[in-house]
Motif scaffolding. Structure first.
Motif, short mmCIF file in Angstrom:
data_model
loop_
_atom_site.label_atom_id
_atom_site.label_comp_id
_atom_site.label_asym_id
_atom_site.label_seq_id
_atom_site.Cartn_x
_atom_site.Cartn_y
_atom_site.Cartn_z
N ASP A 66 46.38 44.92 14.65
CA ASP A 66 45.49 43.76 14.64
C ASP A 66 44.04 44.23 14.73
O ASP A 66 43.59 44.70 15.78
CB ASP A 66 45.84 42.85 15.82
CG ASP A 66 45.17 41.49 15.71
OD1 ASP A 66 44.21 41.38 14.92
OD2 ASP A 66 45.59 40.55 16.42
N ARG A 122 41.46 42.23 14.11
CA ARG A 122 40.57 41.08 14.24
C ARG A 122 39.62 41.29 15.41
O ARG A 122 40.03 41.77 16.48
CB ARG A 122 41.39 39.80 14.43
CG ARG A 122 42.09 39.35 13.15
CD ARG A 122 42.99 38.18 13.37
NE ARG A 122 44.04 38.49 14.33
CZ ARG A 122 44.84 37.58 14.88
NH1 ARG A 122 44.70 36.32 14.56
NH2 ARG A 122 45.78 37.93 15.74
N ASP A 142 47.60 36.53 9.79
CA ASP A 142 47.64 36.83 11.23
C ASP A 142 49.09 37.16 11.60
O ASP A 142 49.99 37.05 10.78
CB ASP A 142 47.11 35.64 12.06
CG ASP A 142 47.81 34.33 11.70
OD1 ASP A 142 49.05 34.35 11.51
OD2 ASP A 142 47.12 33.30 11.61
#
Length: 683
Positions: free
Chosen positions: A44, A46, A202
């Motif tokens: 991830d 992000r 996601d």
């Protein structure tokens, strides 16, 4: 429509001859193989705010370089660091062994860092970094798939190649699951699921795609099992056993104890199968000591009284000899002849046994894998019983079955199988379960002690023996090994003789000649030996009701199901029994095993926990268990999806349309490729 399974992976732009070779070593030959090479997790990237991040967590953050880089060398290793302003907090960013970054880390420029956050030091140990707008890799702010790679196949290359394959071929991915199942489960289309699992927006979206593809994998596997069951039931080429009910009732009444309700229930299920014109293919599972052998005896008696022979295959000679003695006693009054065939039977006796078996003078033969050798012929084999099925490979079981003309098959296991594995490994079988123990059985008290408490354990052994009981001491090795420091049987035997000079201490292990083993077990069974030091050769089926204590050295060396099997050697009489696990586990798994063993005696609960700890591949201790290697599905967590797939496929194959209608032609072709229509019983 292009079948992607037939399109070579070289058709994907950017994949040259060298990469084609490397991909082949990963089992990737076609475009479909590449598209179905799923990631095993995601990274991830992000961006997050530092205030949300826990200490020690991996994080991606953005900031501005605040100070000049500092470069230090330590022999061949180096450390580069600088200060970065992130969310109005000044933090230290540290890179190891990346000296080339020193000149790029200019104060005032923007930077994005991915790494481990140390809250106390206000430090990020950087694994990856980017300079936005400066031609860095475009992955910050995204969720990136992580694949199993090696050689010159890097994560970056694999991601790029799969993205290219999706671009070229993504629109022609064919659907597999029937439309009505897609709708009822609210599944996304297959091409969308494959695209999303490789490029999710996601992690939640990635999970949705995974769920759809896990279902598909389990759906296709269950389709094979359910189709096989349906076809097997429709083929009336099995044996119909026409035994006399009164005779069977008389045999059951002659047993030296009353059957439990659970035993009566599974006997009724088996007897019903024997009367049907299709081949019985039933799994009988029950906890240690639940009385499966008696159930098998009733089934074998019914087969013999119907004019057929029965075979009982067990994993060890000790167990074969024990069953031979106990079943002979039960069958003798009814004129049923029992034979024994193991590797250590003398040549002359073997010749006589083989001749009697072929002429039909032996009604029931009990033995090890010696029963399946080429020169063993049966006159009229009608029932095959395999005990502890996971000890035998797939081929061994099917060879025994082919010794007769479509004999009925009863498979037994004392390793209770979690529902998930029963559905997947034995989905083509009917499953009978005995969960009730015979009356009067007391739960075995189990304790975990460290090796430094040996004196207390010896005192406890002395106490049990002084009350007229007997004890087992189990070790993982036969003799000393430089590589392994675990207690070995020969040493422990000498240790026990020294500790108990006035007691008779026996020794049993797999390398002893068969005659010696028999004599050792006979002396222990008759109570002449007080204490038996043994390897796991006594794990399965050995029955000495007067033994009340099981001591297991280096217990962390054993799997949960094996520990439970060993513990099941005691607690078979009227007296309270005990199991002492001597272990100093270093791993969390070892500690968890000890905890589980002291918390429960329920073999089904232990099997469930064992599956969680070990995973399905190793659950049976053999890769020949029949459990497939799934690409995505994990049976310890995907059990609900598995049950759904089982129910859906059972409903599907029960419809007449499935076998004839156009919408299902692709699935019928799949079953054909998998050879479901060959007529062989599945293993």
């Amino acid at each position: 429509m292009v079948k992607l399974a037939t399109v070579p992976v070289s058709q994907v732009a950017g994949i040259g001859a060298q990469k084609v070779k490397e991909l082949e070593s990963f089992g990737i030959r076609s475009v479909l193989d590449l598209l179905e090479y799923f990631p095993f997790r995601y990274e991830d990237y992000r961006l997050r705010e530092l205030s949300e991040v826990k200490d020690g967590e991996k994080v991606t953050v953005a900031g501005t370089i605040y100070s000049e880089a500092v470069y230090q060398r330590y022999g061949k290793k180096s450390r580069t660091s600088c200060r970065v302003m992130i969310d109005s907090t000044l933090v230290t960013a540290v890179w190891f062994n990346r000296p080339y970054l020193k000149d790029k880390l200019t104060p005032g420029i923007e930077i994005q860092l991915t790494g481990k956050w140390d809250m106390k030091r206000l430090q990020v140990t950087v694994s990856e970094s980017e300079f936005p707008g400066n031609g860095g890799p475009a992955q910050s702010g995204t969720v990136q798939p992580v694949y199993s790679v090696g050689g010159t196949l890097t994560q970056k290359w694999m991601r790029k190649s799969i993205t290219q394959a999706l671009k070229q071929f993504g629109e022609i991915i064919e659907e597999v699951i029937p439309e009505f199942i897609m709708k009822s489960n609210h599944f996304m289309p297959r091409k969308e699921a494959i695209r999303i699992i490789h490029t999710p927006a996601d992690t939640a979206e990635g999970k949705q795609a995974r769920r759809r593809l896990v279902y598909e994998e389990l759906f296709l596997f269950q389709l094979k099992l359910q189709a096989f069951r349906t076809l097997n039931r429709s083929r009336a080429d099995g044996l119909v056993h026409g035994y006399d009910n009164e005779e069977l009732r008389a045999f059951i009444q002659s047993l030296p104890f009353e059957l439990t309700e659970a035993q009566k229930k599974v006997i009724a299920e088996i007897i019903r199968d024997l009367r049907q014109p299709y081949c019985m293919n039933r799994l009988l599972q029950g906890d240690v000591g639940a009385g499966k052998t008696i159930v098998a005896a009733v089934a074998l008696f019914a087969a013999v009284k119907s004019g057929y022979q029965g075979a009982l295959m067990v994993p060890t000679e000790i167990l074969a000899e024990q069953h031979s003695r106990s079943l002979q006693k039960l069958f003798e009054p009814f004129g049923v002849q029992v034979g024994l065939l193991t590797g250590s039977v003398t040549a002359a006796r073997r010749r006589d046994t083989l001749a009697s078996l072929q002429m039909g003078l032996i009604d029931i033969i009990i033995g090890t894998h010696a029963l399946i050798q080429e020169d063993v012929y049966y006159r009229n084999l009608g029932l095959v019983v395999t005990d502890e099925q996971h000890r035998f490979g797939v081929n061994q079981r099917s060879i025994l079955r082919r010794k007769g003309m479509n004999p009925d098959v009863l498979t037994m296991t004392a390793t209770p199988i979690p529902r998930t594995l029963a559905i997947s490994a034995f989905g083509d079988m009917d499953v009978s379960t005995i969960r009730e123990l015979p009356k009067g059985r007391k739960p075995i008290e189990t304790y975990w002690v460290k090796h430094d408490k040996l004196e207390r354990v010896l005192t406890f052994i002395r106490k049990e023996v002084s009350q007229g009981r007997q004890a087992y001491v189990i070790c993982p090795l036969i003799e000393e090994s430089d590589k392994l420091e675990y207690q070995n049987t020969l040493d422990v035997h000498a240790q026990m003789q020294h500790a108990f000079p006035d007691l008779k201490v026996g020794l049993l292990h797999g390398r002893m000649p068969s005659g010696e083993k028999d004599e050792t077990m006979r002396l222990f069974s008759t109570g002449e030996t007080h204490l038996l030091v043994s390897t796991t050769v006594i794990e399965v089926g050995v029955d000495v009701p007067n033994a009340t204590l099981m001591v297991i050295y280096d217990a962390e060396r054993f799997g949960l199901s094996q520990l439970h099997q060993l513990r099941g050697r005691v607690g078979r009489g009227a007296h309270q029994s005990y199991c002492i696990l001597m272990a100093d586990p270093k791993s969390e798994v070892g500690k968890e095993r000890m905890k589980v063993m002291t918390e429960t005696n329920d073999g089904f609960e232990i099997a469930r926990r064992d599956l969680e700890l070990r995973g399905p591949g190793d659950f049976f201790g053999t890769k020949q268990s029949g459990i497939p290697d799934f690409r995505l599905a994990d049976l310890s967590v995907d059990f609900e999806v598995l049950e759904q797939a089982r129910d859906d496929t059972a409903e599907l194959v029960a419809q007449e349309d499935f076998w004839t209608a156009a919408p299902y032609v692709a699935l019928r072709h799949y079953l054909q490729r998998e050879q479901i229509f060959q007529g062989e019983l599945m293993d």
